[in-house]
Motif scaffolding. Structure first.
Motif, PDB file in Angstrom:
ATOM      1  N   GLU A 317     -11.739  13.782  -7.380  1.00 52.29           N
ATOM      2  CA  GLU A 317     -10.974  13.722  -8.624  1.00 52.29           C
ATOM      3  C   GLU A 317     -11.753  13.017  -9.735  1.00 52.29           C
ATOM      4  OE1 GLU A 317      -6.647  13.625  -6.331  1.00 52.29           O
ATOM      5  OE2 GLU A 317      -7.610  11.783  -6.987  1.00 52.29           O
ATOM      6  N   ILE A 318     -12.586  12.053  -9.374  1.00 56.30           N
ATOM      7  CA  ILE A 318     -13.418  11.383 -10.379  1.00 56.30           C
ATOM      8  C   ILE A 318     -14.271  12.398 -11.111  1.00 56.30           C
ATOM      9  CG2 ILE A 318     -15.470   9.909 -10.625  1.00 56.30           C
ATOM     10  CD1 ILE A 318     -14.169   8.058  -8.517  1.00 56.30           C
ATOM     11  N   ASN A 319     -14.833  13.335 -10.384  1.00 57.22           N
ATOM     12  CA  ASN A 319     -15.695  14.332 -11.007  1.00 57.22           C
ATOM     13  C   ASN A 319     -14.902  15.392 -11.754  1.00 57.22           C
ATOM     14  OD1 ASN A 319     -18.661  13.805 -10.118  1.00 57.22           O
ATOM     15  ND2 ASN A 319     -17.395  13.316  -8.352  1.00 57.22           N
ATOM     16  N   VAL A 320     -13.682  15.666 -11.310  1.00 55.12           N
ATOM     17  CA  VAL A 320     -12.825  16.594 -12.043  1.00 55.12           C
ATOM     18  C   VAL A 320     -12.499  16.015 -13.422  1.00 55.12           C
ATOM     19  CG1 VAL A 320     -10.535  17.659 -12.118  1.00 55.12           C
ATOM     20  CG2 VAL A 320     -11.828  17.642  -9.977  1.00 55.12           C
ATOM     21  N   TYR A 321     -12.274  14.702 -13.473  1.00 55.36           N
ATOM     22  CA  TYR A 321     -11.860  14.048 -14.712  1.00 55.36           C
ATOM     23  C   TYR A 321     -12.981  13.205 -15.324  1.00 55.36           C
ATOM     24  CZ  TYR A 321      -7.116  15.455 -13.502  1.00 55.36           C
ATOM     25  OH  TYR A 321      -6.006  16.183 -13.205  1.00 55.36           O
ATOM     26  N   LYS A 322     -14.226  13.564 -15.059  1.00 52.85           N
ATOM     27  CA  LYS A 322     -15.350  12.747 -15.540  1.00 52.85           C
ATOM     28  C   LYS A 322     -15.401  12.668 -17.072  1.00 52.85           C
ATOM     29  CE  LYS A 322     -18.575  16.638 -14.851  1.00 52.85           C
ATOM     30  NZ  LYS A 322     -17.609  17.512 -14.175  1.00 52.85           N
ATOM     31  N   ALA A 323     -15.080  13.758 -17.749  1.00 51.75           N
ATOM     32  CA  ALA A 323     -15.114  13.728 -19.213  1.00 51.75           C
ATOM     33  C   ALA A 323     -14.005  12.842 -19.771  1.00 51.75           C
ATOM     34  CB  ALA A 323     -14.991  15.145 -19.772  1.00 51.75           C
ATOM     35  N   LEU A 324     -12.843  12.858 -19.130  1.00 49.21           N
ATOM     36  CA  LEU A 324     -11.740  11.991 -19.552  1.00 49.21           C
ATOM     37  C   LEU A 324     -12.133  10.527 -19.382  1.00 49.21           C
ATOM     38  CD1 LEU A 324      -8.768  11.600 -20.414  1.00 49.21           C
ATOM     39  CD2 LEU A 324      -8.150  11.720 -17.988  1.00 49.21           C
ATOM     40  N   LEU A 325     -12.746  10.195 -18.241  1.00 50.02           N
ATOM     41  CA  LEU A 325     -13.174   8.818 -18.009  1.00 50.02           C
ATOM     42  C   LEU A 325     -14.236   8.399 -19.020  1.00 50.02           C
ATOM     43  CD1 LEU A 325     -13.346   8.843 -14.106  1.00 50.02           C
ATOM     44  CD2 LEU A 325     -11.672   7.661 -15.528  1.00 50.02           C
ATOM     45  N   ALA A 326     -15.168   9.304 -19.301  1.00 50.83           N
ATOM     46  CA  ALA A 326     -16.220   8.987 -20.273  1.00 50.83           C
ATOM     47  C   ALA A 326     -15.624   8.733 -21.652  1.00 50.83           C
ATOM     48  CB  ALA A 326     -17.236  10.129 -20.333  1.00 50.83           C
ATOM     49  N   LYS A 327     -14.539   9.431 -21.963  1.00 53.70           N
ATOM     50  CA  LYS A 327     -13.883   9.271 -23.260  1.00 53.70           C
ATOM     51  C   LYS A 327     -13.152   7.935 -23.364  1.00 53.70           C
ATOM     52  CE  LYS A 327     -12.256  11.135 -27.190  1.00 53.70           C
ATOM     53  NZ  LYS A 327     -13.138  11.522 -28.310  1.00 53.70           N
ATOM     54  N   MET A 328     -12.602   7.456 -22.229  1.00 54.72           N
ATOM     55  CA  MET A 328     -11.730   6.289 -22.269  1.00 54.72           C
ATOM     56  C   MET A 328     -12.425   4.996 -21.860  1.00 54.72           C
ATOM     57  SD  MET A 328      -8.112   7.913 -20.931  1.00 54.72           S
ATOM     58  CE  MET A 328      -7.129   6.615 -21.679  1.00 54.72           C
TER      59      MET A 328
END
Length: 415
Positions: A317-328
């Motif tokens: 899931e970390i890799n699925v949402y990697k762009a979201l994490l990078a944004k936040m």
């Protein structure tokens, strides 16, 4: 600042914001005399970033060096006979990437190897998801025979399925770790031109989450009944609304007054918990919801997001949402909140994940949302800020293999 040990897949590209990254290839010499050999300890991680089975670059090294190779996928151990320094193997890896990964048309690494069968003839092409072109590989290279005998495993198929007569794959499981963003084959635009690059990536990834993609086909929750959802929301409320119950008294900053269950953070957490995995709800929708609550830039939001969004499949899931994490995750304070959320996730919600802490940290490190200094300082100082002291000790104890890997990677680079 870029994390140490991570390099651009195309090393001829100097742009530090180049989005296609991979771990720096490491080597270790073992044995003596005729039994000397070169072990590549992180070959599996490098191969995942390239969306190729690790046996391919390992065998490629053997072909180019005229050496025997051995691969143990179960234990992730990949060996090239003889003594070979890291710089030489990194140069050969660049050649492998050029010949068997990069699209010949757009030079983008976002490709799958596809085996085309026509009668008795077989051809291998690189199917590029970025520009849509299919470009062939050098069929005279010795590695081609190995690939044909050991074709890539089929990725999880969409409802549409693959074209007849094709063997398509990416080495299995790579969709979760490769730093790729799909094209627009599922339809839908990416929004206004004024969006920054990270927002575009979030929207592009969100566009993939349709009922016809592998992500939507995954089992997001073991039980989606109303009763089960309510139970999970109640548990989340105790975590989000009860942060101040941690021995150190919550976050210990000016946001600590927002710990009640009706705070914007708690409402955001409940929304994520209730809606994650739903069709059309992805990274961009989650970020927009954080904006609605006015907490998209707060570091405490990251703490809540980790607990609400991730499950026992957190590494994928970390890799699925990697762009979201990078944004936040935009500061050291955000990184510490991210680690605090991981502490609570594995220490309180999913204690069975404690042995997986090194893999979780590696996944976060490889998508550049954790810096070496921050995670090292966290891993060597027990804290009661987010969990009790004993749980904090357990989580940090479990992180030791990753911290040791960081230390060894630094030693290898300095040498």
């Amino acid at each position: 600042m870029a994390s140490a040990g991570i390099v651009n897949i195309r090393r001829d590209v100097d742009d530090k914001f180049y989005r296609y990254r991979m771990p720096l290839l490491l080597t270790k010499i073992e044995g003596k005399g005729n039994g000397i050999k070169t072990v590549v300890p992180n070959m599996a991680d490098v191969a995942r970033a390239l969306s190729r089975p690790p046996t391919y670059p390992t065998k490629f090294f053997g072909c180019e060096l005229g050496a025997q190779t051995s691969s143990d996928d179960k234990n992730e151990r990949y060996i090239v006979n003889g003594a070979h320094d890291a710089s030489r193997l990194r140069e050969l890896l660049d050649v492998f990437i050029d010949k068997f990964v990069l699209c010949r048309s757009c030079k983008n690494p976002e490709t799958d190897l596809v085996i085309l069968k026509s009668g008795r003839n077989e051809d291998i092409v690189r199917d590029c998801k970025a520009c849509g072109e299919r470009t062939d590989v050098d069929m005279k290279h010795k590695l081609v025979t190995f690939i044909l005998k050991n074709p890539p495993k089929n990725p999880k198929k969409s409802k549409k399925g693959g074209a007849k007569g094709e063997v398509n794959g990416n080495g299995g499981g790579v969709h979760a770790t490769a730093p790729f963003v799909p094209g627009d084959e599922h339809g839908g635009g990416s929004g206004g031109d004024s969006d920054d690059e990270l927002t575009k990536k979030i929207k592009a990834e969100a566009a993939e989450l349709t009922t016809e993609t592998k992500l939507a086909a995954q089992d997001w929750s073991a039980d989606t009944s109303p009763e089960a959802v309510k139970a999970r929301v109640k548990a989340l409320e105790s975590q989000v609304g009860g942060l101040s119950l941690a021995p150190a008294g919550g976050l210990g900053d000016d946001e600590g007054s927002d710990d009640d269950i009706n705070s914007p953070y708690a409402q955001f957490g409940r929304w994520v918990e209730e809606n994650k995995g739903e069709t059309g709800v992805g990274a961009v929708q989650i970020y927009q919801k954080a904006q609605e609550f006015g907490v998209e830039k707060k570091h405490k939001t990251v703490l809540v997001l980790v607990q609400a969004l991730f499950t026992e499949d957190v590494v994928q899931e970390i890799n699925v949402y990697k762009a979201l994490l990078a944004k936040m995750v935009t500061s050291e304070k955000h990184q510490k909140a991210l680690l605090g959320g991981i502490e609570r996730l594995v220490g309180l919600t999913h204690p069975e994940l404690i042995p997986s802490v090194p893999k979780i940290l590696m996944a976060l490190y490889q998508i550049d949302v954790l810096e070496e200094e921050v995670v090292t300082q966290w891993g060597t100082h027990v804290s009661k800020k987010y969990v009790d002291k004993e749980t904090s000790k357990k989580v940090r104890k479990a992180s030791e293999p990753f911290l040791k890997w960081l230390e060894d990677a630094d030693d290898d680079e300095s040498e």
